[in-house]
Design an enzyme around this catalytic site. Structure first.
Site, PDB file in Angstrom:
ATOM      1  N   ARG A  55       0.849  -1.207   0.000  1.00  0.00           N
ATOM      2  CA  ARG A  55       0.000   0.000   0.000  1.00  0.00           C
ATOM      3  C   ARG A  55       0.879   1.249   0.000  1.00  0.00           C
ATOM      4  O   ARG A  55       0.476   2.302  -0.462  1.00  0.00           O
ATOM      5  CB  ARG A  55      -0.971   0.001   1.200  1.00  0.00           C
ATOM      6  CG  ARG A  55      -1.763   1.301   1.324  1.00  0.00           C
ATOM      7  CD  ARG A  55      -3.042   1.184   2.145  1.00  0.00           C
ATOM      8  NE  ARG A  55      -2.903   0.462   3.375  1.00  0.00           N
ATOM      9  CZ  ARG A  55      -2.291   0.918   4.478  1.00  0.00           C
ATOM     10  NH1 ARG A  55      -1.769   2.127   4.510  1.00  0.00           N
ATOM     11  NH2 ARG A  55      -2.207   0.167   5.553  1.00  0.00           N
ATOM     12  N   TYR A 108     -16.196  15.788 -15.798  1.00  0.00           N
ATOM     13  CA  TYR A 108     -16.657  14.399 -15.824  1.00  0.00           C
ATOM     14  C   TYR A 108     -17.680  14.233 -14.680  1.00  0.00           C
ATOM     15  O   TYR A 108     -17.486  14.799 -13.592  1.00  0.00           O
ATOM     16  CB  TYR A 108     -15.455  13.461 -15.655  1.00  0.00           C
ATOM     17  CG  TYR A 108     -15.838  12.047 -15.315  1.00  0.00           C
ATOM     18  CD1 TYR A 108     -16.596  11.289 -16.203  1.00  0.00           C
ATOM     19  CD2 TYR A 108     -15.478  11.477 -14.095  1.00  0.00           C
ATOM     20  CE1 TYR A 108     -16.973   9.995 -15.884  1.00  0.00           C
ATOM     21  CE2 TYR A 108     -15.838  10.186 -13.775  1.00  0.00           C
ATOM     22  CZ  TYR A 108     -16.597   9.453 -14.668  1.00  0.00           C
ATOM     23  OH  TYR A 108     -16.974   8.179 -14.347  1.00  0.00           O
ATOM     24  N   ASP A 180      -6.996  17.793 -15.681  1.00  0.00           N
ATOM     25  CA  ASP A 180      -7.331  16.408 -16.031  1.00  0.00           C
ATOM     26  C   ASP A 180      -7.005  16.240 -17.516  1.00  0.00           C
ATOM     27  O   ASP A 180      -7.645  16.837 -18.375  1.00  0.00           O
ATOM     28  CB  ASP A 180      -8.821  16.157 -15.736  1.00  0.00           C
ATOM     29  CG  ASP A 180      -9.227  14.707 -15.995  1.00  0.00           C
ATOM     30  OD1 ASP A 180      -8.627  14.076 -16.893  1.00  0.00           O
ATOM     31  OD2 ASP A 180     -10.160  14.212 -15.334  1.00  0.00           O
ATOM     32  N   LYS A 205      -8.091   4.820 -19.346  1.00  0.00           N
ATOM     33  CA  LYS A 205      -8.430   5.233 -20.699  1.00  0.00           C
ATOM     34  C   LYS A 205      -7.221   5.066 -21.639  1.00  0.00           C
ATOM     35  O   LYS A 205      -6.704   3.966 -21.758  1.00  0.00           O
ATOM     36  CB  LYS A 205      -8.966   6.668 -20.644  1.00  0.00           C
ATOM     37  CG  LYS A 205     -10.047   6.870 -19.556  1.00  0.00           C
ATOM     38  CD  LYS A 205     -11.310   6.124 -19.869  1.00  0.00           C
ATOM     39  CE  LYS A 205     -12.293   5.931 -18.733  1.00  0.00           C
ATOM     40  NZ  LYS A 205     -12.425   6.893 -17.682  1.00  0.00           N
TER      41      LYS A 205
HETATM   42  C1  LIG Z   1     -12.156  12.911 -17.872  1.00  0.00           C
HETATM   43  C2  LIG Z   1     -12.277  11.851 -16.812  1.00  0.00           C
HETATM   44  N1  LIG Z   1     -11.666  12.036 -15.632  1.00  0.00           N
HETATM   45  C3  LIG Z   1     -11.734  11.117 -14.640  1.00  0.00           C
HETATM   46  C4  LIG Z   1     -12.447   9.948 -14.808  1.00  0.00           C
HETATM   47  C5  LIG Z   1     -12.516   8.951 -13.667  1.00  0.00           C
HETATM   48  O1  LIG Z   1     -11.677   7.876 -13.919  1.00  0.00           O
HETATM   49  P1  LIG Z   1     -11.916   6.352 -13.379  1.00  0.00           P
HETATM   50  O2  LIG Z   1     -13.171   5.865 -14.024  1.00  0.00           O
HETATM   51  O3  LIG Z   1     -10.684   5.642 -13.808  1.00  0.00           O
HETATM   52  O4  LIG Z   1     -12.069   6.455 -11.897  1.00  0.00           O
HETATM   53  C6  LIG Z   1     -13.088   9.706 -16.017  1.00  0.00           C
HETATM   54  C7  LIG Z   1     -13.848   8.462 -16.221  1.00  0.00           C
HETATM   55  O5  LIG Z   1     -14.511   8.274 -17.216  1.00  0.00           O
HETATM   56  C8  LIG Z   1     -12.996  10.684 -17.051  1.00  0.00           C
HETATM   57  O6  LIG Z   1     -13.606  10.510 -18.235  1.00  0.00           O
END
Ligand SMILES: Cc1ncc(COP(=O)(O)O)c(C=O)c1O
Length: 389
Positions: A55, A108, A180, A205
């Site tokens: 961890r 998101y 992000d 992704k």
């Molecule tokens: C732009 C964006 N940021 C953060 C996230 C969150 O990521 P996770 O699903 O890996 O927790 C997503 C998920 O689709 C996303 O599209």
């Protein structure tokens, strides 16, 4: 500095010294044994480097962290069990009760909930501003927020935010800029080069790219990443070594995958833009995109994501998503397969109707994550599905 593909293949992954294995081993262990009790206590106190408990840190995960840091042109990175674990841990490592933060409204869905429900419930003041409203941003930073938080391109309307301009305003106010970078990937955009302080990723992704892992990451200076890592140890959202190994394997092809996706997405966007059943297409690579010039300045490719609005009803948009045959009707993005979805009922279902309207998430908006199939096949699939609605 080596090129992107060379970094993807080699960075952080020396040949294993004991066996000569060219592939990084999976250190699938929760704990690490010592012969010497004094040495164990030195490692625990941080006086000596070493591994104690997975961890806290793990060799497979650390190699992945080194690779992403090089690809984002930063000093360090930390991986998490999901993008949301990375985002929430990063914010909570900087922002405390009584502080304020500023974020764009185009977030998101789950990040939107973090900002609009959870941070306020912890006594953190949140200002959401309309994306690209520069006057609203200038007013909001007067409150000296700890963090200014943006996504670019945004999910799902593909607005492009000027990173350098936002960083300038944030820094003048003494704030950190978090970006992000999930939609662009480090192959197309390196936010720190434009002044950002911390980069966030849903590594689920484009970074992993094969729709088989949930993972997240933060990347930035050693100073900020070490703060985030300290809180990761407490909150516990560390990435599992086996998942880290899958991401390492996925990253080896990230540069060639993302470039193939850029090219397919551009061709599909141009096709859809001319289609009589399509109202408009959001893709930063199109000259008609309102922030195309900003995209040209800060992105080296325009990414795999686009969205478009069909002429017709919500039922017709739904029928389109059910009629594609090569593409799948599914959430998520950035993988090798093309995916379609309706953000108003999936990724952004939690958003208030008023904010959906303000950000342009209509019932007929369709989001596409373009994969690496042959462009002709994707275009034919979309053409057939559009004819059927
Ligand atoms: C732009 C964006 N940021 C953060 C996230 C969150 O990521 P996770 O699903 O890996 O927790 C997503 C998920 O689709 C996303 O599209």
């Amino acid at each position: 500095m080596a090129g992107d593909s060379t970094l993807c293949v080699h960075e952080g992954e020396p040949v294993d010294e004991t066996t000569g294995s060219v592939v990084t081993p999976i250190y699938q262990t929760s704990t690490f044994a010592f012969h010497d009790a004094e040495e164990l206590s030195e490692v625990v106190r941080g006086e000596k480097s070493g591994y104690v408990y997975s961890r806290w840190s793990n060799p497979t995960v650390e190699r992945l962290e080194q690779k992403l840091a090089a690809l984002e042109s930063v000093e360090d990175s930390a991986f998490f069990s999901s993008g949301m674990a990375a985002i929430s841990t990063a914010l909570l490592s900087i922002v405390k009760k009584g502080d304020s933060v500023v974020a764009i409204r185009d977030l998101y869905g789950e990040t939107y909930r973090l900002f609009t429900e959870f941070l306020p419930s912890m006594g953190i003041d949140v200002s959401l501003i309309d994306t690209n409203d520069t006057e609203a941003l200038a007013n909001a930073v007067e409150r000296k927020p700890k963090v200014v938080y943006i996504e670019t391109p945004t999910n799902p309307t593909m607005k492009v935010v000027d990173i350098a301009y936002t960083a300038k305003l944030a820094h003048e106010a003494g704030s950190l800029l978090f970006v992000d970078n999930t939609f662009a990937s480090p192959i197309n955009q390196r936010p720190v080069k434009h002044g950002a302080d911390l980069v966030l990723h849903s590594a689920t992704k484009c970074i992993n790219g094969h729709a088989d892992v949930i993972a997240g990451a933060v990347a930035g200076s050693k100073e900020i990443v070490s703060k985030v890592r300290k809180l990761r140890r407490v909150l516990g959202g560390t990435l599992d070594p086996h998942a880290a190994w899958l991401v390492l394997r996925g990253m080896k092809t990230m540069a060639i995958r993302v470039r193939a996706q850029n090219s397919n997405a551009m061709r599909l966007a141009e096709y859809l833009e001319d289609h009589p059943k399509v109202k408009f297409v959001h893709y930063p690579g199109l000259k008609t995109h309102p922030q195309h010039e900003i995209a040209r300045k800060q992105m080296s490719g325009y990414g795999c994501m686009l969205s478009f609005e069909i002429k017709g009803s919500m039922a017709q948009a739904m029928k389109f998503t059910e009629s594609v045959k090569i593409a799948y009707l599914a959430g998520s993005l950035g993988g090798v397969e093309t995916l379609v979805s309706q953000p108003s009922t999936l990724t952004h279902a939690q958003m208030k109707d008023e904010d959906k309207k303000r950000t342009g998430i209509s019932e007929t908006l369709i989001r596409v994550s373009v994969g690496i199939e042959d462009a002709e096949d994707i275009i034919e699939d979309f053409g057939r599905a559009l004819e059927s609605v």
